[in-house]
Write a protein that holds these residues in place. Structure first.
Motif, short mmCIF file in Angstrom:
data_model
loop_
_atom_site.label_atom_id
_atom_site.label_comp_id
_atom_site.label_asym_id
_atom_site.label_seq_id
_atom_site.Cartn_x
_atom_site.Cartn_y
_atom_site.Cartn_z
N LEU A 227 0.84 -1.20 0.00
CA LEU A 227 0.00 0.00 0.00
C LEU A 227 0.87 1.25 0.00
CD1 LEU A 227 -2.59 -0.98 2.77
CD2 LEU A 227 -2.96 -1.06 0.29
N GLY A 228 0.37 2.30 -0.66
CA GLY A 228 1.01 3.60 -0.59
C GLY A 228 0.48 4.39 0.59
N PRO A 229 1.10 5.54 0.89
CA PRO A 229 0.70 6.29 2.08
C PRO A 229 -0.74 6.76 2.08
CG PRO A 229 2.31 7.50 0.73
CD PRO A 229 2.29 6.11 0.23
N PHE A 230 -1.27 7.16 0.94
CA PHE A 230 -2.65 7.65 0.93
C PHE A 230 -3.67 6.51 0.97
CE2 PHE A 230 -0.12 11.19 -0.49
CZ PHE A 230 -0.61 12.20 0.33
N GLU A 231 -3.26 5.35 0.50
CA GLU A 231 -4.08 4.16 0.72
C GLU A 231 -4.11 3.81 2.20
OE1 GLU A 231 -3.56 1.55 -3.29
OE2 GLU A 231 -1.71 2.06 -2.23
N ILE A 232 -2.99 4.04 2.88
CA ILE A 232 -2.95 3.81 4.33
C ILE A 232 -3.81 4.84 5.05
CG2 ILE A 232 -1.44 3.80 6.35
CD1 ILE A 232 0.77 2.69 4.51
N TYR A 233 -3.75 6.10 4.63
CA TYR A 233 -4.63 7.12 5.23
C TYR A 233 -6.09 6.68 5.12
CZ TYR A 233 -1.26 10.95 5.97
OH TYR A 233 -0.23 11.75 6.44
N ASP A 234 -6.47 6.12 3.99
CA ASP A 234 -7.86 5.68 3.81
C ASP A 234 -8.21 4.55 4.77
OD1 ASP A 234 -8.55 7.56 1.95
OD2 ASP A 234 -8.64 6.18 0.24
N ILE A 235 -7.27 3.68 5.06
CA ILE A 235 -7.54 2.61 6.01
C ILE A 235 -7.63 3.17 7.42
CG2 ILE A 235 -6.55 0.55 7.09
CD1 ILE A 235 -5.45 -0.22 4.36
N ILE A 236 -6.74 4.06 7.78
CA ILE A 236 -6.78 4.67 9.12
C ILE A 236 -8.07 5.46 9.32
CG2 ILE A 236 -5.68 6.40 10.61
CD1 ILE A 236 -3.02 5.66 9.22
N GLY A 237 -8.53 6.13 8.26
CA GLY A 237 -9.64 7.07 8.38
C GLY A 237 -9.10 8.47 8.60
N MET A 238 -9.92 9.48 8.38
CA MET A 238 -9.43 10.86 8.37
C MET A 238 -9.39 11.51 9.74
SD MET A 238 -8.69 11.04 5.29
CE MET A 238 -9.04 9.98 3.89
N GLU A 239 -10.16 11.00 10.68
CA GLU A 239 -10.29 11.69 11.96
C GLU A 239 -8.97 11.72 12.74
OE1 GLU A 239 -12.63 13.45 13.18
OE2 GLU A 239 -14.42 12.95 12.02
N THR A 240 -8.32 10.55 12.88
CA THR A 240 -7.09 10.52 13.67
C THR A 240 -5.97 11.34 13.03
OG1 THR A 240 -7.64 8.42 14.72
CG2 THR A 240 -5.31 9.01 14.64
N PRO A 241 -5.71 11.22 11.71
CA PRO A 241 -4.70 12.10 11.11
C PRO A 241 -5.05 13.58 11.25
CG PRO A 241 -5.15 10.26 9.66
CD PRO A 241 -6.17 10.20 10.75
N TYR A 242 -6.33 13.90 11.17
CA TYR A 242 -6.73 15.30 11.34
C TYR A 242 -6.38 15.79 12.75
CZ TYR A 242 -9.61 19.29 12.53
OH TYR A 242 -10.04 20.51 13.01
N GLN A 243 -6.78 15.02 13.77
CA GLN A 243 -6.50 15.42 15.15
C GLN A 243 -5.00 15.54 15.38
OE1 GLN A 243 -8.59 16.38 17.37
NE2 GLN A 243 -10.58 15.63 16.66
N PHE A 244 -4.25 14.58 14.89
CA PHE A 244 -2.81 14.56 15.11
C PHE A 244 -2.13 15.74 14.42
CE2 PHE A 244 1.49 13.10 13.89
CZ PHE A 244 2.00 12.85 15.15
N ASN A 245 -2.44 15.97 13.15
CA ASN A 245 -1.76 17.03 12.40
C ASN A 245 -2.23 18.42 12.78
OD1 ASN A 245 0.13 15.65 10.50
ND2 ASN A 245 -1.73 14.60 9.87
N SER A 246 -3.45 18.54 13.28
CA SER A 246 -3.92 19.86 13.71
C SER A 246 -3.14 20.37 14.92
CB SER A 246 -5.41 19.82 14.03
OG SER A 246 -5.68 18.99 15.14
N ARG A 247 -2.50 19.45 15.67
CA ARG A 247 -1.69 19.85 16.82
C ARG A 247 -0.22 20.05 16.46
NH1 ARG A 247 -4.64 15.44 19.13
NH2 ARG A 247 -2.74 14.16 19.18
N SER A 248 0.14 19.80 15.21
CA SER A 248 1.54 19.89 14.80
C SER A 248 2.02 21.33 14.79
CB SER A 248 1.70 19.29 13.40
OG SER A 248 3.02 19.48 12.92
#
Length: 282
Positions: A227-248
């Motif tokens: 899998l590529g990174p954006f395929e992995i993002y789709d598996i993770i779902g958008m909520e957790t990456p959003y929460q994590f990166n919004s605090r970056s």
């Protein structure tokens, strides 16, 4: 540990509940209201064919039996009444996690062991919110738990080693490979390796260096990864990456979080679990 309570029925919470029930545990799934819980029937329908596809021992009868082992409630006291183990999978926000654990600590019976599924927060930053920090630790599942079946077991300095071993044994009982960490580590093992790659992919996307399909193709072709990174993002779902990166503190990752919110979360493109994210799934 036979009676399992799962707090939060989102992507990972629902998977943890189903995986435990599939392996014979009695599961009580808790969420804030009955409207949220009513969506779980369709979630079980989504998971069943994936188990049939990926697990040689899966049968329709075993999957139906798993669903029967899962009870639902929006009453936290009811959810905790008989719990041997509580696994929390609420949003990846420290204040939310501490607040729910403070409530759990006052309601759960003395026998209950507490585990957070947090993917980025350390158990040591949450443990003192409970009334039993010695029984608190992290139990981190990767997305698609039936297939990517690692369970990272990580205590904090005050965790009773016997509790850690009991939770590791539980993980193995539900078909997981228990990964025992010797000390607290932000991102555990899997995310310490995965997050830097996903972050760099996000920056390539934000900078408009290449589109998502090209970035994914490059990663798959050059590394042999499935899998590529954006395929992995789709598996993770958008909520957790959003929460994590919004605090970056990184402005590019903050911009990526804004894109996730505007173009994906607000548009219902939450990832593979709903059939659309960076890609559309038929």
């Amino acid at each position: 540990m036979q009676n399992i309570t799962v707090l939060g029925t989102g992507v990972l919470g629902s998977q943890i509940a189903f995986q435990a029930a599939y392996h014979g545990k009695s599961v009580l799934a808790y969420d804030l209201n009955d409207q949220i819980l009513s969506k779980l029937a369709s979630r079980w329908d989504y998971l069943k064919p994936l188990y049939l596809r990926d697990l040689p021992d899966a049968t329709p009868e075993k999957l139906s039996a798993a669903v029967r082992r899962i009870r639902l409630t929006s009453d936290l006291a009811v959810a905790l009444k008989e719990a041997d183990l509580v696994v929390e999978a609420v949003p990846e926000v420290l204040e939310i996690k501490r607040a729910i654990w403070a409530k759990v600590g006052t309601l759960a019976p003395p026998k209950t062991v507490f585990a957070t599924n947090s993917s980025t927060l350390l158990p040591g930053s949450i443990a003192d919110a409970t009334d039993r920090p010695e029984k608190f630790l992290a139990l981190h599942f990767a997305n698609e738990v039936w297939r990517q079946n690692t369970a990272e077991v990580m205590g904090h300095p005050g965790t009773d080693p016997q509790c850690l071993e009991a939770v590791a044994a539980f993980a193995e009982e539900i078909g997981m490979v228990a990964i025992r960490l010797k000390k607290e580590q932000p991102g555990y093992i899997v995310n310490s390796l995965l997050i830097p790659m996903l972050a760099e992919a996000a920056k390539l996307y934000v900078r408009d260096v290449a589109d998502t399909a090209t970035i994914d193709l490059t990663w798959r072709q050059s590394t042999g990864a499935p899998l590529g990174p954006f395929e992995i993002y789709d598996i993770i779902g958008m909520e957790t990456p959003y929460q994590f990166n919004s605090r970056s503190q990184d402005p590019e990752l903050k911009r990526f979080a804004d894109i996730l919110k505007r173009d994906f979360i607000d548009q219902g493109r939450l990832g593979r679990s709903v059939g659309k994210g960076f890609y559309d799934y038929g």
